[in-house]
Design an enzyme around this catalytic site. Structure first.
Site, PDB file in Angstrom:
ATOM      1  N   THR A 195       0.746  -1.052  -0.070  1.00  0.00           N
ATOM      2  CA  THR A 195      -0.086  -0.167  -0.053  1.00  0.00           C
ATOM      3  C   THR A 195       0.828   1.236  -0.116  1.00  0.00           C
ATOM      4  OG1 THR A 195      -1.578   1.276   1.281  1.00  0.00           O
ATOM      5  CG2 THR A 195      -0.143  -0.325   2.372  1.00  0.00           C
ATOM      6  N   ASP A 196       0.026   2.537  -0.494  1.00  0.00           N
ATOM      7  CA  ASP A 196       1.016   3.450  -0.347  1.00  0.00           C
ATOM      8  C   ASP A 196       0.975   4.374   1.052  1.00  0.00           C
ATOM      9  OD1 ASP A 196      -1.741   4.225  -0.040  1.00  0.00           O
ATOM     10  OD2 ASP A 196      -1.765   5.926  -1.626  1.00  0.00           O
ATOM     11  N   GLU A 197       0.276   3.680   1.910  1.00  0.00           N
ATOM     12  CA  GLU A 197       0.213   4.238   3.282  1.00  0.00           C
ATOM     13  C   GLU A 197       1.549   3.965   3.985  1.00  0.00           C
ATOM     14  OE1 GLU A 197      -3.218   3.435   5.786  1.00  0.00           O
ATOM     15  OE2 GLU A 197      -4.549   3.630   3.984  1.00  0.00           O
TER      16      GLU A 197
ATOM     17  N   LYS B 258       2.301  -3.320   7.514  1.00  0.00           N
ATOM     18  CA  LYS B 258       2.354  -3.478   5.994  1.00  0.00           C
ATOM     19  C   LYS B 258       3.756  -3.126   5.769  1.00  0.00           C
ATOM     20  CE  LYS B 258      -0.018  -4.539   3.177  1.00  0.00           C
ATOM     21  NZ  LYS B 258      -0.399  -6.079   2.491  1.00  0.00           N
TER      22      LYS B 258
ATOM     23  N   LYS C  54     -15.426   0.371   4.488  1.00  0.00           N
ATOM     24  CA  LYS C  54     -14.474   1.431   3.920  1.00  0.00           C
ATOM     25  C   LYS C  54     -15.362   2.570   3.270  1.00  0.00           C
ATOM     26  CE  LYS C  54     -11.262  -1.530   4.453  1.00  0.00           C
ATOM     27  NZ  LYS C  54     -10.515  -2.599   3.410  1.00  0.00           N
TER      28      LYS C  54
ATOM     29  N   TYR D 216      -2.074  -0.436  11.052  1.00  0.00           N
ATOM     30  CA  TYR D 216      -2.054  -1.063   9.664  1.00  0.00           C
ATOM     31  C   TYR D 216      -0.944  -0.826   8.717  1.00  0.00           C
ATOM     32  CZ  TYR D 216      -3.241  -1.539   4.929  1.00  0.00           C
ATOM     33  OH  TYR D 216      -3.105  -1.795   3.494  1.00  0.00           O
TER      34      TYR D 216
ATOM     35  N   PRO E 155     -21.101   9.343   7.446  1.00  0.00           N
ATOM     36  CA  PRO E 155     -20.142   9.706   8.250  1.00  0.00           C
ATOM     37  C   PRO E 155     -18.864  10.349   7.739  1.00  0.00           C
ATOM     38  CG  PRO E 155     -20.171   7.526   8.098  1.00  0.00           C
ATOM     39  CD  PRO E 155     -21.089   7.966   7.471  1.00  0.00           C
TER      40      PRO E 155
ATOM     41  N   GLY F 151      -4.771  10.125  14.443  1.00  0.00           N
ATOM     42  CA  GLY F 151      -3.700   9.909  13.522  1.00  0.00           C
ATOM     43  C   GLY F 151      -3.852   9.896  12.208  1.00  0.00           C
TER      44      GLY F 151
HETATM   45  P1  NAD Z   1      -9.672  -7.301   2.528  1.00  0.00           P
HETATM   46  O1  NAD Z   1      -9.583  -7.120   3.823  1.00  0.00           O
HETATM   47  O2  NAD Z   1     -10.814  -6.915   1.570  1.00  0.00           O
HETATM   48  O3  NAD Z   1      -9.352  -8.638   1.968  1.00  0.00           O
HETATM   49  C1  NAD Z   1      -8.178  -9.526   2.624  1.00  0.00           C
HETATM   50  C2  NAD Z   1      -8.413 -10.809   2.703  1.00  0.00           C
HETATM   51  O4  NAD Z   1      -7.302 -11.656   3.167  1.00  0.00           O
HETATM   52  C3  NAD Z   1      -9.851 -11.296   2.906  1.00  0.00           C
HETATM   53  O5  NAD Z   1     -10.337 -12.356   2.177  1.00  0.00           O
HETATM   54  C4  NAD Z   1      -9.450 -12.333   4.435  1.00  0.00           C
HETATM   55  O6  NAD Z   1     -10.297 -13.424   4.649  1.00  0.00           O
HETATM   56  C5  NAD Z   1      -8.014 -12.642   3.848  1.00  0.00           C
HETATM   57  N1  NAD Z   1      -6.988 -12.913   5.037  1.00  0.00           N
HETATM   58  C6  NAD Z   1      -7.082 -11.958   6.231  1.00  0.00           C
HETATM   59  N2  NAD Z   1      -6.223 -12.725   7.154  1.00  0.00           N
HETATM   60  C7  NAD Z   1      -5.523 -14.054   6.434  1.00  0.00           C
HETATM   61  C8  NAD Z   1      -4.657 -14.978   6.854  1.00  0.00           C
HETATM   62  N3  NAD Z   1      -4.095 -14.891   7.954  1.00  0.00           N
HETATM   63  N4  NAD Z   1      -4.794 -16.080   6.376  1.00  0.00           N
HETATM   64  C9  NAD Z   1      -5.243 -16.123   4.914  1.00  0.00           C
HETATM   65  N5  NAD Z   1      -6.017 -15.088   4.771  1.00  0.00           N
HETATM   66  C10 NAD Z   1      -6.156 -14.077   5.229  1.00  0.00           C
HETATM   67  O7  NAD Z   1      -8.221  -6.520   1.594  1.00  0.00           O
HETATM   68  P2  NAD Z   1      -8.417  -5.632   0.259  1.00  0.00           P
HETATM   69  O8  NAD Z   1      -8.743  -4.419   0.279  1.00  0.00           O
HETATM   70  O9  NAD Z   1      -8.646  -6.618  -0.901  1.00  0.00           O
HETATM   71  O10 NAD Z   1      -6.819  -5.742   0.375  1.00  0.00           O
HETATM   72  C11 NAD Z   1      -5.941  -6.916  -0.222  1.00  0.00           C
HETATM   73  C12 NAD Z   1      -4.369  -6.638   0.031  1.00  0.00           C
HETATM   74  O11 NAD Z   1      -4.252  -5.143  -0.724  1.00  0.00           O
HETATM   75  C13 NAD Z   1      -3.939  -6.200   1.048  1.00  0.00           C
HETATM   76  O12 NAD Z   1      -2.403  -6.808   1.400  1.00  0.00           O
HETATM   77  C14 NAD Z   1      -3.881  -4.678   1.414  1.00  0.00           C
HETATM   78  O13 NAD Z   1      -2.985  -4.080   2.189  1.00  0.00           O
HETATM   79  C15 NAD Z   1      -3.636  -4.188  -0.125  1.00  0.00           C
HETATM   80  N6  NAD Z   1      -3.860  -3.040  -0.527  1.00  0.00           N
HETATM   81  C16 NAD Z   1      -5.150  -2.412  -0.434  1.00  0.00           C
HETATM   82  C17 NAD Z   1      -5.826  -1.430  -0.976  1.00  0.00           C
HETATM   83  C18 NAD Z   1      -7.231  -0.945  -0.802  1.00  0.00           C
HETATM   84  O14 NAD Z   1      -7.578   0.164  -1.097  1.00  0.00           O
HETATM   85  N7  NAD Z   1      -8.078  -1.919  -0.427  1.00  0.00           N
HETATM   86  C19 NAD Z   1      -4.824  -0.472  -1.541  1.00  0.00           C
HETATM   87  C20 NAD Z   1      -3.558  -0.764  -1.708  1.00  0.00           C
HETATM   88  C21 NAD Z   1      -3.181  -2.123  -1.069  1.00  0.00           C
HETATM   89  O1  DAU Z   2      -4.196   3.821   0.463  1.00  0.00           O
HETATM   90  C1  DAU Z   2      -4.417   2.611   0.558  1.00  0.00           C
HETATM   91  C2  DAU Z   2      -5.068   2.094   1.429  1.00  0.00           C
HETATM   92  O2  DAU Z   2      -6.419   2.721   1.400  1.00  0.00           O
HETATM   93  C3  DAU Z   2      -5.264   0.778   1.826  1.00  0.00           C
HETATM   94  O3  DAU Z   2      -3.836   0.169   2.081  1.00  0.00           O
HETATM   95  C4  DAU Z   2      -6.281   0.225   2.912  1.00  0.00           C
HETATM   96  O4  DAU Z   2      -6.115  -1.329   3.028  1.00  0.00           O
HETATM   97  C5  DAU Z   2      -7.520   0.889   2.579  1.00  0.00           C
HETATM   98  O5  DAU Z   2      -8.561   0.488   3.526  1.00  0.00           O
HETATM   99  C6  DAU Z   2      -7.488   2.266   2.327  1.00  0.00           C
HETATM  100  O6  DAU Z   2      -7.071   2.853   3.658  1.00  0.00           O
HETATM  101  P1  DAU Z   2      -7.857   4.527   4.121  1.00  0.00           P
HETATM  102  O7  DAU Z   2      -7.804   4.717   5.302  1.00  0.00           O
HETATM  103  O8  DAU Z   2      -7.541   5.451   3.036  1.00  0.00           O
HETATM  104  O9  DAU Z   2      -9.502   4.125   3.477  1.00  0.00           O
HETATM  105  P2  DAU Z   2     -10.941   4.019   4.041  1.00  0.00           P
HETATM  106  O10 DAU Z   2     -11.984   3.725   3.022  1.00  0.00           O
HETATM  107  O11 DAU Z   2     -11.000   3.626   5.474  1.00  0.00           O
HETATM  108  O12 DAU Z   2     -10.912   5.587   4.396  1.00  0.00           O
HETATM  109  C7  DAU Z   2     -10.633   6.675   3.024  1.00  0.00           C
HETATM  110  C8  DAU Z   2     -10.856   7.980   3.686  1.00  0.00           C
HETATM  111  O13 DAU Z   2     -12.193   8.299   4.314  1.00  0.00           O
HETATM  112  C9  DAU Z   2      -9.915   8.323   4.984  1.00  0.00           C
HETATM  113  O14 DAU Z   2      -9.217   9.537   4.796  1.00  0.00           O
HETATM  114  C10 DAU Z   2     -10.822   7.944   6.025  1.00  0.00           C
HETATM  115  C11 DAU Z   2     -12.290   8.670   5.607  1.00  0.00           C
HETATM  116  N1  DAU Z   2     -13.385   8.066   6.351  1.00  0.00           N
HETATM  117  C12 DAU Z   2     -13.506   6.781   6.141  1.00  0.00           C
HETATM  118  C13 DAU Z   2     -14.707   6.135   6.700  1.00  0.00           C
HETATM  119  C14 DAU Z   2     -14.588   4.585   6.706  1.00  0.00           C
HETATM  120  C15 DAU Z   2     -14.384   8.877   6.379  1.00  0.00           C
HETATM  121  O15 DAU Z   2     -14.488  10.159   6.364  1.00  0.00           O
HETATM  122  N2  DAU Z   2     -15.438   8.169   6.969  1.00  0.00           N
HETATM  123  C16 DAU Z   2     -15.702   6.945   7.234  1.00  0.00           C
HETATM  124  O16 DAU Z   2     -16.548   6.391   7.522  1.00  0.00           O
END
Ligand code: NAD
Ligand code: DAU
Length: 353
Positions: A132-134, A162, A197, A158, A213, A291
């Site tokens: 992730t970019d985080e 990562k 999300k 988180y 929210p 944070g």
């Molecule tokens: P998600 O939470 O939707 O899915 C995670 C999956 O991993 C689930 O199916 C869960 O059952 C499985 N899992 C969790 N713990 C496990 C374990 N111990 N063993 C086996 N399986 C397990 O996540 P996502 O949003 O699909 O993200 C996938 C990957 O991409 C992650 O590594 C995340 O850090 C990365 N990522 C996500 C985003 C985003 O915006 N969602 C952006 C950049 C990178």
């Molecule tokens: O940048 C990549 C990351 O993006 C991934 O690595 C993470 O797995 C993914 O969950 C996501 O993280 P964020 O924290 O950016 O995503 P989230 O959807 O939780 O929140 C997006 C933005 O919206 C963030 O600034 C927080 C805000 N937010 C989120 C929720 C859930 C709100 O304002 N209200 C909300 O209820």
């Protein structure tokens, strides 16, 4: 075949579906099925003999050894993680267990397997780590976007977990010569996104007549990429990425949270108008995330230049498709909102006015 971890989650299931639609190569989909893993994402490939699903935990090194020995994957694509920042604030332990220890366990099993390979299969093997970019921390409004050489400065449990996993992956290349690849992607959105999300939460809350929210002032910036574009980037890195390299993936699409929420409301006003008023009337500013990173932005020039990857969707086309997908998939939504989902909503959103 390829071995995918976390293939029942949001990005993993999109990846598995697009892989099987485009490619004549089997996938072993290894997933623990936590609250975020959902076999309903994979119903269309349930009877596909090229999709083998195994429920298991990446911390279970012995099971991984056995599966690698039996199925002889040519690549491991590691999506599995605990992924929600807010959950990592309430309970960081699971993030260290899966993201750090789990990645370590997977790397160890992969290293033993890779060591046993010979010739071309050894040289061609790849371990692709989805990150992730985080990990780069937060930007001010004037800062340039994150590049692959930006120093790591993770701010949440988180992102710290990562970052730790990225370092382990890097070390396995540097120390053992394992052919690893890492992608650091910005925020994804699209079908099968779990409604904890921002984007799916706003769509589903809006339709249910609930508050929308927005944390703090809503001026935090995220760089949004449609999930299938992330999947094509991962395929491209797997095909042609240089072992040991990292690739930033993003859509050059910075948006404030409030602007994202407004756009979703406007799309819903057009596609499913309320009897009176606008969905915007449901927006509520609530207590900020502790944070909270102010801004993320990805400089994607390396993957564009070296691998010729570019996103196919704009935010406009991608968000419209996403909203439409949620309108068309009520059964999927009500299924994921049953069970423990409401407990999470209570914990996260009550008393946050
Ligand atoms: P998600 O939470 O939707 O899915 C995670 C999956 O991993 C689930 O199916 C869960 O059952 C499985 N899992 C969790 N713990 C496990 C374990 N111990 N063993 C086996 N399986 C397990 O996540 P996502 O949003 O699909 O993200 C996938 C990957 O991409 C992650 O590594 C995340 O850090 C990365 N990522 C996500 C985003 C985003 O915006 N969602 C952006 C950049 C990178
Ligand atoms: O940048 C990549 C990351 O993006 C991934 O690595 C993470 O797995 C993914 O969950 C996501 O993280 P964020 O924290 O950016 O995503 P989230 O959807 O939780 O929140 C997006 C933005 O919206 C963030 O600034 C927080 C805000 N937010 C989120 C929720 C859930 C709100 O304002 N209200 C909300 O209820």
């Amino acid at each position: 075949m390829i071995f995918v971890t976390g293939g029942a989650g949001f990005i993993g299931s999109n990846f598995v579906l697009s892989w099987l639609a485009q490619q004549d190569e089997s996938v072993l989909n290894f997933d623990k099925l936590t609250y975020a893993g959902n076999l309903n994402n994979l119903v269309t490939v349930r009877d596909n003999p090229q999709h083998i699903f195994v429920q298991g935990d990446i911390c279970d090194t012995e099971l991984l050894h056995a599966l690698f020995a039996k199925h002889q994957p040519r690549a491991i694509l590691h999506f599995a993680a605990e992924s929600h920042v807010d959950r990592s604030i309430h309970g960081p332990a699971a993030f260290v267990t899966t993201n750090v220890n789990g990645t370590f366990s997977l790397l160890e099993a992969a290293r033993a397997y890779w060591n046993g390979l010979e010739g071309e299969s050894k040289a061609d093997f790849r371990f692709l780590h989805v990150s992730t970019d985080e990990v780069y921390g937060t930007l001010s409004a004037e800062d340039p976007p994150f590049t692959e050489t930006t120093a790591y400065a993770p701010n949440s449990p988180y992102s710290a977990s990562k970052a730790a996993s990225d370092h382990l992956v890097r070390a396995y290349h540097h120390t053992y010569g394992m052919p690893v690849l890492t992608t650091n992607c910005s925020n994804n959105y699209g079908a099968y996104h779990f409604p904890e999300k921002l984007i799916p939460l706003i769509i589903t809350n809006a339709r249910a007549g609930k508050d929308l929210p927005v944390y703090g002032d809503g001026q935090q910036v995220r760089d949004w990429l449609f999930v299938t574009d992330h999947c094509t980037a991962i395929r491209r890195v797997l095909e042609a990425g240089r072992p040991g390299e990292t690739y930033n993936v993003g859509g050059w699409n910075e948006q404030t949270n409030l602007s994202v929420v407004h756009t979703i409301c406007d799309l819903l006003d057009e596609l499913q108008p309320k009897a009176a008023g606008s969905y915007r009337d449901q927006i509520r500013h609530i207590k900020d995330r502790p944070g909270h990173d102010r801004r993320y932005a990805i400089d994607a020039r390396k993957i564009e230049r070296e691998l010729g990857w570019k996103p196919a969707e704009t935010f406009e086309t991608g968000l419209r498709k996403t909203v439409q997908w949620y309108l068309d998939n009520d059964a999927w939504v009500s299924d994921v909102q049953s069970g423990d989902y409401m407990k999470w909503v209570d914990l996260q959103y009550s008393n946050k006015e």
